[in-house]
Design an enzyme around this catalytic site. Structure first.
Site, short mmCIF file in Angstrom:
data_model
loop_
_atom_site.label_atom_id
_atom_site.label_comp_id
_atom_site.label_asym_id
_atom_site.label_seq_id
_atom_site.Cartn_x
_atom_site.Cartn_y
_atom_site.Cartn_z
N SER A 100 -24.80 63.73 -17.51
CA SER A 100 -26.25 63.90 -17.41
C SER A 100 -26.71 63.89 -15.95
O SER A 100 -26.16 63.18 -15.11
CB SER A 100 -26.96 62.77 -18.16
OG SER A 100 -28.35 62.79 -17.92
N HIS A 148 -33.28 66.40 -29.33
CA HIS A 148 -33.11 65.27 -28.41
C HIS A 148 -32.94 63.96 -29.18
O HIS A 148 -33.37 62.90 -28.74
CB HIS A 148 -34.31 65.17 -27.46
CG HIS A 148 -33.96 64.75 -26.07
ND1 HIS A 148 -33.76 65.63 -25.04
CD2 HIS A 148 -33.77 63.52 -25.52
CE1 HIS A 148 -33.48 64.99 -23.93
NE2 HIS A 148 -33.47 63.69 -24.20
#
Length: 399
Positions: free
Chosen positions: A125, A281
């Site tokens: 990420s 998400h």
């Protein structure tokens, strides 16, 4: 990975392997709750608003049910998949999750090492505590992708892409559904946003473009660095036309994460995108959104094999993986389960989560009468909310 599940469970039954974590997702979550303070736990476990979307994800997965077939010779199975010209031993990947240091001091480094040792791709990420270079260093030659939060400052986005290329990342995953953080009630109640305290900003404070925008280096003035991060994180002004910017700065495959509408899948193809990830998400961005699996069949129909479709949101066990693959996904991103493994047992906990999901996947595949994940299709499933399917099948059987 022929008979992976048989081998894994036999080693456990015979005491050759001592698991570091519970086999049950629900028990891992409960134990993680006991171990973590309110802020870190709910940052991982919670969702947007009233968490309707989190529940919708599970409801969608539970509504699709497997109809096993018998006498199909499933002695030998093949879990391998081919994505973007590369063959992987299984369809499992570790989803990009930021700020992993809030649950374990080794954070992303432990998860990346676990993924590399288990031969599962790791998606790092932008919001990791450790920099993308530090993550790459512990992975050796193992496959890794880089997830980009497209900064409001284009120089930062371009710099991170360049760094990812240099560090051996083989694809760029652009998250579209988080140009800003959602209304997350638990985080607000706990006044918990770890980025403001220097967690999850490793890629920013090490980035030359980001550093050039500061009067003093982050090591000297952390408060100014945090303020700059808050100003540049996310970009709600982006449009489809902006995707050309990415192509100008990388030759790596580009995947778009957060696709839920079939028309957006079509637009991704029209704009030359190499793959999409169907995701909401994990229920953390839009409360009341559609369960991710409910939109996967529609998107699969639109894409029609032209680009790979990956999937996340709500995956807990091997049966979930089988369902998503049967509805058109080429690979699956695992999220919260490995975060709980990390919380409870660090690197070994992540390894055990990966092993357990893969073993469960392999056994579910075999017991459903299937031998290859790449050949799974919708004929294996029924949707219990669709009574018309049952009527038609019953009619056909009577004929």
């Amino acid at each position: 990975m022929n008979q992976y599940g048989n081998t894994a469970q036999n080693e456990i039954y015979q005491g050759k392997v001592r698991p570091s974590i519970s086999f049950r997702f629900e028990e891992m979550e409960r134990l993680a709750r006991e171990k973590l303070e309110d802020g870190p736990f709910y940052y991982v476990a919670g969702g947007a608003g009233g968490e309707e979307t989190m529940r919708a994800n599970r409801h969608a997965l539970e509504s699709w049910q497997i109809v096993p077939r018998m006498l199909r010779n499933t002695e030998n199975r093949d879990l391998s998949v081919t994505l973007l010209g590369e063959t992987f031993p299984s369809p499992l990947m570790l989803a990009p999750i930021g700020v992993q240091s809030i649950v374990h001091p080794d954070g992303e480094l432990a998860s990346a090492r676990a993924a590399a040792s288990m031969n599962v791709p790791f998606i790092a990420s932008s919001a990791s505590t450790f920099s993308l270079e530090e993550i790459a260093a512990v992975m050796g030659d193992a496959t890794r992708w880089f997830q980009l939060y497209w900064s409001r400052e284009p120089e930062i986005a371009a710099s991170m892409i360049k760094r990812a290329e240099s560090a051996g990342y083989s694809a760029i995953v652009v998250t579209l559904d988080a140009p800003m953080m959602a209304w997350r009630e638990s985080d607000l109640e706990n006044t918990y946003l770890p980025f403001l305290w220097g967690e999850g900003v490793g890629n920013y404070v090490k980035d030359p473009a980001f550093r050039s925008m500061l009067k003093d280096p982050p090591e000297k003035d952390k408060k100014a660095a945090a303020a700059l991060w808050a100003r540049v994180f996310g970009n709600a002004a982006l449009t489809w036309e902006d995707l050309g910017f990415l192509r100008e700065h990388t030759s790596l495959p580009i995947l778009l994460k957060g696709i839920l509408h079939p028309e957006d899948a079509q637009l991704a193809i029209e704009h030359g995108i190499d793959g999409i990830i169907v995701s909401n998400h994990g229920g953390r961005q839009v409360d009341g959104a559609i369960g991710a699996l409910d939109t996967l069949p529609l998107i699969s129909q639109v894409v029609n094999g032209r680009i790979p479709i990956l999937f996340d949101s709500g995956i807990r066990r091997g049966a979930d993986v089988v369902k998503a693959l049967a509805l058109g996904a080429s690979a699956i991103l695992l999220g919260r389960p490995y975060m709980y493994g990390l919380t409870l047992a660090g690197e070994q906990g992540v390894k055990d989560v990966i092993r357990n999901v893969l073993a469960d996947l392999d056994l579910t595949l075999a017991l459903s009468g299937q031998t290859s994940v790449s050949e799974l299709n919708r004929s294996l499933l029924i949707n219990v909310r669709d009574s018309q399917w049952q009527k038609e099948k019953t009619h056909n059987l009577r004929e």
